[in-house]
Write an enzyme that holds these catalytic residues in place. Structure first.
Site, PDB file in Angstrom:
ATOM      1  CE1 TYR A 188       0.749   1.119   4.445  1.00  0.00           C
ATOM      2  CE2 TYR A 188       0.660  -1.277   4.422  1.00  0.00           C
ATOM      3  CZ  TYR A 188       1.009  -0.101   5.048  1.00  0.00           C
ATOM      4  OH  TYR A 188       1.632  -0.125   6.266  1.00  0.00           O
ATOM      5  CG  ASP A 196      -0.911  -0.875  11.944  1.00  0.00           C
ATOM      6  OD1 ASP A 196       0.065  -0.204  12.343  1.00  0.00           O
ATOM      7  OD2 ASP A 196      -0.903  -2.124  11.939  1.00  0.00           O
ATOM      8  CB  ILE A 197       0.507   4.143   7.915  1.00  0.00           C
ATOM      9  CG1 ILE A 197      -0.973   4.415   7.571  1.00  0.00           C
ATOM     10  CG2 ILE A 197       1.412   4.333   6.693  1.00  0.00           C
ATOM     11  CD1 ILE A 197      -1.627   3.379   6.666  1.00  0.00           C
ATOM     12  CD  GLU A 198       3.109  -1.533  11.774  1.00  0.00           C
ATOM     13  OE1 GLU A 198       4.140  -2.231  11.700  1.00  0.00           O
ATOM     14  OE2 GLU A 198       2.200  -1.752  12.585  1.00  0.00           O
ATOM     15  CB  VAL A 199       4.661  -0.183   4.447  1.00  0.00           C
ATOM     16  CG1 VAL A 199       5.385  -0.246   3.122  1.00  0.00           C
ATOM     17  CG2 VAL A 199       4.674  -1.545   5.136  1.00  0.00           C
TER      18      VAL A 199
END
Ligand SMILES: *[C@@H]1O[C@H](CO)[C@@H](O)[C@H](O)[C@H]1NC(C)=O
Length: 306
Positions: free
Chosen positions: A111, A152-155
């Protein structure tokens, strides 16, 4: 006989009242569901009575021209419309007063956002497919209207555009009949590089900070200061109504690489500190994830101290 019975009813009433009053310290528990089929159904998760908010994890693919995709591990197959049956369970959770959120992002690449326009397109897709809008195509989780969206943006990829995504979702909720809750799960080092743009909109309701997988700010009995300083920074820096302590529900490395805090330590060393925060900003505890919690009973163990 009659008197005796009346007395018993009163005693029972008093005991239930006391149990209610003493059962928690005003905080709620939040859990992630969807990434491990061994965790059991969403219905069972809500019927446990342990959680006030359930994040369905994840909308794992979206943005930059991708076809959006829900991933719920082995629970069901969204590609063949297999997850629509979750609608009944989602509505059942909501009837119990539990908020059900769609969590977007997660730990795996797949994403990103490429422009403000792309962010608005993704927001419109989410609104029409999971929230109060109407979809021309099919709704992956059926006709249930979720309570909001968890970031939950981790990338990496398009960090600068998540604010536009949040704003568009907020506006849809404002124009519609029902508020769209916005929540986020930043990593504890402040500021979170992936979420700082989104959080700076000031539109988020709740933030659950991941105090794990980040040794510089997770809790350690031998050095409580690093966690305490990080918590205080979050409390004084983000404009939200509630902040939650995020912890892994199991010591297993498959749940989190580091940051597990034993329930007894959480109850005696972490919760007294965070409950004491100014502005009534302490919201409770977020657990990753339902599968781990079901196995260890972590939430059952800490419930009375949250
Ligand atoms: C709670 O806050 C007060 C005032 O800041 C402080 O004196 C006290 O030590 C705190 N208690 C805990 C358990 O952190």
């Amino acid at each position: 006989m009659g008197n005796n019975r009346t007395q018993k009813v009163w005693i029972l009433f008093l005991l239930s009242f006391l149990a209610l009053v003493c059962s928690s310290r005003g905080g709620d528990m939040v859990v992630y569901w969807g990434q491990d089929e061994r965790e059991g159904s969403l219905r069972e998760t809500c019927n446990s009575g342990l959680y006030k908010i359930v994040n369905i994890a994840f909308l794992s693919a979206f943005g930059s021209g991708r076809k959006p995709e829900v991933n719920l591990a082995g629970h069901c197959d969204p590609a063949s419309d297999g997850c629509k049956s979750l609608s009944k369970e989602i509505k059942g959770c909501q009837k119990r007063g539990i908020k059900v959120m769609l969590s977007i992002g997660g730990g795996n690449p797949g994403y990103s956002l490429s422009s403000p326009g792309d962010a608005r397109r993704v927001a419109d897709y989410i609104w029409n497919s999971f929230l109060g809008g109407k979809s021309a195509g099919s709704r992956p989780l059926g006709d249930a209207v979720l309570d909001g969206v968890d970031f939950d943006i981790e990338v990496g990829g398009g960090e600068g555009f998540y604010g536009a995504l949040a704003r568009r979702l907020f506006e849809h909720g404002k124009a519609g009949s029902r508020k769209v809750y916005l929540t986020a799960a930043p990593q504890c080092p402040f500021p979170d590089e992936h979420l700082k743009g989104a959080l700076s909109t000031g539109l988020f309701d709740y933030v659950w900070v991941q105090f794990y997988n980040n040794e510089e700010c997770e809790f350690e009995s031998s050095n409580p200061g690093k966690f305490q300083r990080s918590w205080n920074t979050w409390v004084s820096s983000v404009k939200v109504s509630k902040i939650y302590v995020g912890v892994p529900a199991s010591a297993s490395p498959s749940t989190a690489g580091s940051g597990f805090v034993a329930p007894q330590i959480l109850k005696t060393q972490v919760l007294p500190f965070v409950r004491n925060s100014s502005k009534h900003i302490y919201g409770g505890v977020m657990l990753w994830d339902r599968a781990a919690d079901k196995q260890t009973g972590y939430s059952r163990n800490i419930k009375d101290s949250v």
